[in-house]
Design a protein around this motif. Sequence first.
Motif, PDB file in Angstrom:
ATOM      1  N   TYR A 124     -36.068 -40.179 -65.401  1.00 31.26           N
ATOM      2  CA  TYR A 124     -35.311 -41.277 -64.817  1.00 31.26           C
ATOM      3  C   TYR A 124     -35.226 -41.064 -63.315  1.00 31.26           C
ATOM      4  N   SER A 147     -31.549 -33.402 -78.047  1.00 30.53           N
ATOM      5  CA  SER A 147     -31.821 -33.878 -76.689  1.00 30.53           C
ATOM      6  C   SER A 147     -31.257 -32.906 -75.665  1.00 30.53           C
ATOM      7  N   SER A 149     -30.618 -32.576 -71.447  1.00 30.04           N
ATOM      8  CA  SER A 149     -30.552 -33.299 -70.181  1.00 30.04           C
ATOM      9  C   SER A 149     -30.668 -32.328 -69.014  1.00 30.04           C
ATOM     10  N   PHE A 156     -24.438 -41.963 -70.810  1.00 29.38           N
ATOM     11  CA  PHE A 156     -25.059 -42.240 -72.096  1.00 29.38           C
ATOM     12  C   PHE A 156     -24.184 -43.249 -72.827  1.00 29.38           C
ATOM     13  N   LEU A 172     -23.560 -37.270 -69.486  1.00 27.89           N
ATOM     14  CA  LEU A 172     -24.440 -36.144 -69.844  1.00 27.89           C
ATOM     15  C   LEU A 172     -24.879 -35.469 -68.555  1.00 27.89           C
ATOM     16  N   HIS A 173     -24.602 -34.169 -68.465  1.00 28.22           N
ATOM     17  CA  HIS A 173     -24.867 -33.406 -67.247  1.00 28.22           C
ATOM     18  C   HIS A 173     -26.046 -32.465 -67.432  1.00 28.22           C
ATOM     19  N   HIS A 174     -26.493 -31.932 -66.308  1.00 25.24           N
ATOM     20  CA  HIS A 174     -27.534 -30.910 -66.270  1.00 25.24           C
ATOM     21  C   HIS A 174     -27.220 -29.793 -67.273  1.00 25.24           C
ATOM     22  N   ASP A 176     -26.802 -30.074 -70.551  1.00 27.71           N
ATOM     23  CA  ASP A 176     -26.153 -30.486 -71.803  1.00 27.71           C
ATOM     24  C   ASP A 176     -27.200 -30.702 -72.897  1.00 27.71           C
ATOM     25  N   VAL A 191     -29.037 -45.598 -72.201  1.00 22.71           N
ATOM     26  CA  VAL A 191     -28.640 -44.888 -70.980  1.00 22.71           C
ATOM     27  C   VAL A 191     -28.415 -45.929 -69.899  1.00 22.71           C
ATOM     28  N   ARG A 206     -33.603 -37.441 -63.141  1.00 20.98           N
ATOM     29  CA  ARG A 206     -33.073 -36.851 -64.370  1.00 20.98           C
ATOM     30  C   ARG A 206     -34.205 -36.749 -65.381  1.00 20.98           C
ATOM     31  N   ASN A 208     -34.909 -35.988 -69.535  1.00 17.84           N
ATOM     32  CA  ASN A 208     -34.343 -35.800 -70.863  1.00 17.84           C
ATOM     33  C   ASN A 208     -35.469 -35.437 -71.813  1.00 17.84           C
ATOM     34  N   THR A 210     -36.451 -34.929 -75.714  1.00 16.61           N
ATOM     35  CA  THR A 210     -35.989 -35.151 -77.084  1.00 16.61           C
ATOM     36  C   THR A 210     -37.000 -34.557 -78.052  1.00 16.61           C
TER      37      THR A 210
END
Length: 215
Positions: A124, A147, A149, A156, A172-174, A176, A191, A206, A208, A210
């Motif tokens: 992102y 997932s 992040s 989220f 959702l933080h770095h 997590d 999101v 960012r 993510n 999954t």
Amino acid sequence: MQTEIDFSTDGESARVLDDGAMLLRGYAVDDADLLLAAIARISAAAPFRHMQTPGGQTMSVAMTNCGPYGWVTDRRGYRYQSEDPLSGQPWPSMPDEMLNLAVDAAAAAGYPSFKPDACLINRYEPGAKMGLHQDRDEANLGQPVVSVSLGLPAVFLWGGPTRTSPRRRIALHHGDVVVWGGPSRLYFHGVDILAAGQAGGMSNQRFNLTFRVSH
Ligand code: MD3
Ligand code: FE
């Protein structure tokens, strides 16, 4: 049942978000540099790209994959396939540090036999978002999705079993990690539009990851 669990002494580090969904706050922080280096290697071989939805829209999130299978979308639909459509080559293999983190997080959340065969990597940039959707392209919906992040924080959007179910907004933080299993596995989610961060440059994004059992 919606139980709130606090395993930590100095603040919340893990909690049940919903039936079958567990948030492990900061679980991947210590592995973040390794994971970001792995993402750089994977995306050198299988570049991030903006895929087309079956309806013909270009996604604002850029994606790539690693592992035996990768998730793709184009005018023909959503599916998992073993080759990168850009190159015709297999997706890069899933690095051990990524696989181990996902397996450990799943076990910590009560899924001791999680063996992901696909890892979708979302990127992102500010302004990117992901609309409300379900993840239902996997053959075995009894297996959770894990997932991870990294980078800029995101909001989220966590819904329920129907598109119109009430939604919660969860930061959702770095670092997590969230494990989504049980009934929550098919809940609608998305999101919100990513806000620009303070840092600028390469870190103004960012990622993510999954991890899925696709077959
Ligand atoms: C709940 N990704 O790739 S991660 C996706 O931040 C996706 O990039 C978002 O939704 C992201 O499909 C959200 C959280 C997430 C991922 C998969 C799920 C939540 C989920 C699958 C089932 C239920
Ligand atoms: Fe999803």
